[in-house]
Motif scaffolding. Sequence first.
Motif, PDB file in Angstrom:
ATOM      1  N   ALA A  29       0.923  -1.271   0.033  1.00  8.72           N
ATOM      2  CA  ALA A  29      -0.011   0.076  -0.064  1.00  8.72           C
ATOM      3  C   ALA A  29       0.918   1.226  -0.007  1.00  8.72           C
ATOM      4  O   ALA A  29       0.360   2.389   0.300  1.00  8.72           O
ATOM      5  CB  ALA A  29      -1.020  -0.006   1.149  1.00  8.72           C
ATOM      6  N   GLY A  30       2.016   1.029  -0.322  1.00  6.45           N
ATOM      7  CA  GLY A  30       2.865   2.230  -0.391  1.00  6.45           C
ATOM      8  C   GLY A  30       3.296   2.572  -1.752  1.00  6.45           C
ATOM      9  O   GLY A  30       2.515   2.429  -2.732  1.00  6.45           O
ATOM     10  N   LEU A  31       4.172   3.579  -1.961  1.00  8.73           N
ATOM     11  CA  LEU A  31       4.629   4.065  -3.363  1.00  8.73           C
ATOM     12  C   LEU A  31       6.131   4.298  -3.558  1.00  8.73           C
ATOM     13  O   LEU A  31       6.605   5.044  -2.591  1.00  8.73           O
ATOM     14  CB  LEU A  31       3.779   5.441  -3.444  1.00  8.73           C
ATOM     15  CG  LEU A  31       4.174   6.190  -4.768  1.00  8.73           C
ATOM     16  CD1 LEU A  31       3.687   5.535  -6.183  1.00  8.73           C
ATOM     17  CD2 LEU A  31       3.394   7.610  -4.681  1.00  8.73           C
ATOM     18  N   ALA A  32       6.589   3.904  -4.611  1.00  4.22           N
ATOM     19  CA  ALA A  32       7.917   4.385  -5.067  1.00  4.22           C
ATOM     20  C   ALA A  32       7.886   4.846  -6.532  1.00  4.22           C
ATOM     21  O   ALA A  32       7.227   4.460  -7.461  1.00  4.22           O
ATOM     22  CB  ALA A  32       8.717   3.184  -4.820  1.00  4.22           C
ATOM     23  N   VAL A  64       6.916  -5.342   0.781  1.00  3.52           N
ATOM     24  CA  VAL A  64       7.330  -5.695   2.174  1.00  3.52           C
ATOM     25  C   VAL A  64       6.313  -5.210   2.997  1.00  3.52           C
ATOM     26  O   VAL A  64       5.590  -4.082   2.872  1.00  3.52           O
ATOM     27  CB  VAL A  64       8.698  -5.296   2.427  1.00  3.52           C
ATOM     28  CG1 VAL A  64       9.842  -5.928   1.619  1.00  3.52           C
ATOM     29  CG2 VAL A  64       8.962  -3.682   2.450  1.00  3.52           C
ATOM     30  N   PRO A  65       6.262  -5.685   4.168  1.00  2.00           N
ATOM     31  CA  PRO A  65       5.269  -5.091   5.325  1.00  2.00           C
ATOM     32  C   PRO A  65       5.678  -3.554   5.707  1.00  2.00           C
ATOM     33  O   PRO A  65       6.766  -3.223   5.505  1.00  2.00           O
ATOM     34  CB  PRO A  65       5.481  -6.022   6.572  1.00  2.00           C
ATOM     35  CG  PRO A  65       6.262  -7.249   6.155  1.00  2.00           C
ATOM     36  CD  PRO A  65       7.015  -6.789   4.938  1.00  2.00           C
ATOM     37  N   ALA A  66       4.553  -2.727   5.887  1.00  2.00           N
ATOM     38  CA  ALA A  66       4.809  -1.407   6.338  1.00  2.00           C
ATOM     39  C   ALA A  66       5.646  -1.394   7.694  1.00  2.00           C
ATOM     40  O   ALA A  66       5.764  -2.276   8.187  1.00  2.00           O
ATOM     41  CB  ALA A  66       3.349  -0.679   6.412  1.00  2.00           C
ATOM     42  N   ALA A  67       6.471  -0.092   7.837  1.00  2.00           N
ATOM     43  CA  ALA A  67       6.975  -0.113   9.211  1.00  2.00           C
ATOM     44  C   ALA A  67       6.096  -0.208  10.346  1.00  2.00           C
ATOM     45  O   ALA A  67       4.661   0.058  10.240  1.00  2.00           O
ATOM     46  CB  ALA A  67       7.491   1.394   9.147  1.00  2.00           C
ATOM     47  N   GLU A 111      11.008  -1.283  18.762  1.00  2.00           N
ATOM     48  CA  GLU A 111      11.715  -1.607  17.576  1.00  2.00           C
ATOM     49  C   GLU A 111      10.965  -1.707  16.245  1.00  2.00           C
ATOM     50  O   GLU A 111       9.833  -1.939  16.176  1.00  2.00           O
ATOM     51  CB  GLU A 111      12.491  -3.077  17.885  1.00  2.00           C
ATOM     52  CG  GLU A 111      13.315  -3.554  16.570  1.00  2.00           C
ATOM     53  CD  GLU A 111      13.839  -4.977  16.835  1.00  2.00           C
ATOM     54  OE1 GLU A 111      14.067  -5.831  15.716  1.00  2.00           O
ATOM     55  OE2 GLU A 111      14.461  -5.238  17.896  1.00  2.00           O
ATOM     56  N   ASN A 112      11.494  -1.010  15.131  1.00  4.19           N
ATOM     57  CA  ASN A 112      10.897  -1.339  13.729  1.00  4.19           C
ATOM     58  C   ASN A 112      10.904  -2.817  13.441  1.00  4.19           C
ATOM     59  O   ASN A 112      12.205  -3.098  12.767  1.00  4.19           O
ATOM     60  CB  ASN A 112      11.522  -0.268  12.844  1.00  4.19           C
ATOM     61  CG  ASN A 112      10.961  -0.385  11.417  1.00  4.19           C
ATOM     62  OD1 ASN A 112       9.828  -0.803  11.316  1.00  4.19           O
ATOM     63  ND2 ASN A 112      11.423   0.471  10.621  1.00  4.19           N
ATOM     64  N   THR A 113       9.904  -3.345  13.485  1.00  2.82           N
ATOM     65  CA  THR A 113       9.772  -4.781  12.892  1.00  2.82           C
ATOM     66  C   THR A 113       9.173  -4.855  11.561  1.00  2.82           C
ATOM     67  O   THR A 113       8.949  -5.864  11.141  1.00  2.82           O
ATOM     68  CB  THR A 113       9.194  -5.595  14.020  1.00  2.82           C
ATOM     69  OG1 THR A 113       7.867  -4.884  14.113  1.00  2.82           O
ATOM     70  CG2 THR A 113       9.783  -5.770  15.217  1.00  2.82           C
ATOM     71  N   GLY A 114       8.867  -3.670  11.024  1.00  3.16           N
ATOM     72  CA  GLY A 114       8.439  -3.761   9.533  1.00  3.16           C
ATOM     73  C   GLY A 114       9.562  -4.001   8.560  1.00  3.16           C
ATOM     74  O   GLY A 114      10.555  -4.516   8.651  1.00  3.16           O
ATOM     75  N   GLY A 115       9.093  -3.686   7.326  1.00  5.86           N
ATOM     76  CA  GLY A 115      10.263  -4.087   6.189  1.00  5.86           C
ATOM     77  C   GLY A 115      10.851  -2.603   5.655  1.00  5.86           C
ATOM     78  O   GLY A 115      11.499  -3.066   4.744  1.00  5.86           O
ATOM     79  N   ASP A 136       4.558   5.089   8.144  1.00 12.56           N
ATOM     80  CA  ASP A 136       4.826   3.678   8.099  1.00 12.56           C
ATOM     81  C   ASP A 136       5.354   3.498   6.575  1.00 12.56           C
ATOM     82  O   ASP A 136       5.467   2.257   6.259  1.00 12.56           O
ATOM     83  CB  ASP A 136       3.642   3.104   8.593  1.00 12.56           C
ATOM     84  CG  ASP A 136       2.536   3.242   7.514  1.00 12.56           C
ATOM     85  OD1 ASP A 136       2.470   3.998   6.645  1.00 12.56           O
ATOM     86  OD2 ASP A 136       1.341   2.436   8.088  1.00 12.56           O
ATOM     87  N   GLY A 137       5.503   4.465   5.756  1.00 11.17           N
ATOM     88  CA  GLY A 137       6.030   4.048   4.258  1.00 11.17           C
ATOM     89  C   GLY A 137       4.700   3.568   3.457  1.00 11.17           C
ATOM     90  O   GLY A 137       5.041   3.545   2.194  1.00 11.17           O
TER      91      GLY A 137
END
Length: 452
Positions: free
Chosen positions: A84-87, A179-182, A209-213, A281-282
Motif C-alpha cells: 500500500a506504499g509508493l515508489a 514488504v510489510p509497512a513499518a 523496534e521497527n519490525t516492519g520492512g 509507516d511507508g
Amino acid sequence: FTGGAVAPECGTSIAGSGATCDVTIQFAAGTPGAVNSNVNVDYSDGAGGTLNLTQQVDATSLSPALLTMTPTDDPLVFGDVAEAGLATQTFTVTNTGESEATSIIFGITGTAGAGVYVRNGGTCGTNLAGGVSANCTVILEYRPPAASAPVVHNDTYTLGYNNGAVPDSISRNLQGNSVPAAALTLVSGNPAFGDRPTGSNLSRLFTVENTGGVPLTNLNEALPALASDFSYTGAGYPGTGATPCSAATTLNVGDQCTFEVNYSPVLQAAHASDINVDFDDGTIAAAGSFAINLTGTGVAPADLNFVNIGVTNDFNPQTETVTVTRSYEIRNDGGFEASSIGGSLLGTSGGQFVFTAPGTFPGSPASACGATLAVGASCFVEIAFTPTAPGNPSDQIDLTFDDGSGPATDSLALTSTVTGVADLIITTIVDPFDFGSVPVDSDIVGEFRITN
C-alpha cells in the motif's frame, strides 16, 4: 521516377498552347547525408530541332529516429516498498537519431497485475524531434497492493514509436519488492507498574523496534497525552532515554528507540494511561500508529509499627544484675512492602539494654526481622536487659525503613524500675549483747534484728 526510368505521366508528347504534364519523383533515403541529381528532358521542337531541359533536385538523407532510456539498469529496481506504499522512478527518453520519432505509445505488461506499475506523469508526448538529442521524461510508479507482502513484482515497460521509416520500440524490465509497512513492537520494559505507594516516583524505560520492512519516519506524540499520574522524564516526550524516539528519528528496519516514563501516584487508586505515537509507516496514507498501555495502582506507603506491646516494654520491677529477655513484634500496617529495615538502641542506658546475640538489630528472636517486610506481615526484635544498679534506666528502640516513597521511622520506649539484690544484716537490740555466765539447765533470752 515513380514510373521507372522515364516519366510515363507525360508520354512522348505535350500539346501546345500551354499544355502541361506532371512528373512525380521519388526519393529513397539511403546513407545519411546530402544527395542531389538532375531531371533531364529531351524533346523535338517541331521545327526539326532537339532541345534539352535540366532541373537539379536536392535531398538530405536522415538517420532513423533512435530512442534510448536512462537509467539503463535492466531490470530497473524499485527496491523494498511497503505494501500500500509508493515508489517513483523517472526515465529520461532521448532521440539520438536525426529523424523525428512519431506515434510514441507506452505500455506495461507482465505478471504483476493491473495498477501495480503505472505511468503517472512526465513530459513525453507522441512525437520527439530528431537531430538535436531531444529528450523527455516518463514517470513510473510502483504501487504494491495492500496485504501483498512479501512478494516480488516483475513487469516490462515498453515504449513503441515510428523511427521515420518503420515501427520500433525499446523496453525495460521492472522489479519491486512488496514488504510489510513499518511497525513498532515493544521489546523491553514492563508497562504494568503494579502497586506503588503514594508520594513515590518510579521511572521505566520502554524500548521499541521497527519490525516492519521499510524505514519509519516522523515519529510524533499523539493524543491523548499521558494522564496526570504518568509523565515523561526530563522536559517531556519522549523522555530522557539514551536513544529517545523523537520526531527527527528515522528507524531503519531493526533499529530501536526509547520512551522513558515516570509513575507518581497521588491518590490510592488504580491508574491507566497510554503512550500514543503516530508515524509515517511507508504507505501512501502514512498512517502508522502505536500505543503502550500503562497501568499502576497507588497504595498507602509501608507503615511499620510496634504492636501487641502491653506493658512488656516496662521492666518493672527488675532486680539488678539479673538479665531479662523480651521480644517485640513489628507489623507492616501499610499498603506497600517495607524495605531497607534496620534498627538501633538510643543508648541512654549505658549498655544495660542490648539486642540479643549477636548484639545487633534485630537480635535473635524467632521470626527475626529481615531487610524487607510484606504488607500485613510481622517480624520480631529481641532485647536483653541487665541492670547494673538500682534506679530507673531507660532506652529506646529506633526503627528505620523505606516506606516506598522515602525513609521512615518508628520507635519504642523501654523503661524499668530496678531494685538492688537482697542484702541481709543481723544486729542486736542491745549492743553489745553478751549472754554472760549461764547456769546449766537455765535459759537466757537474747533479741537480734535481721534487716534486708
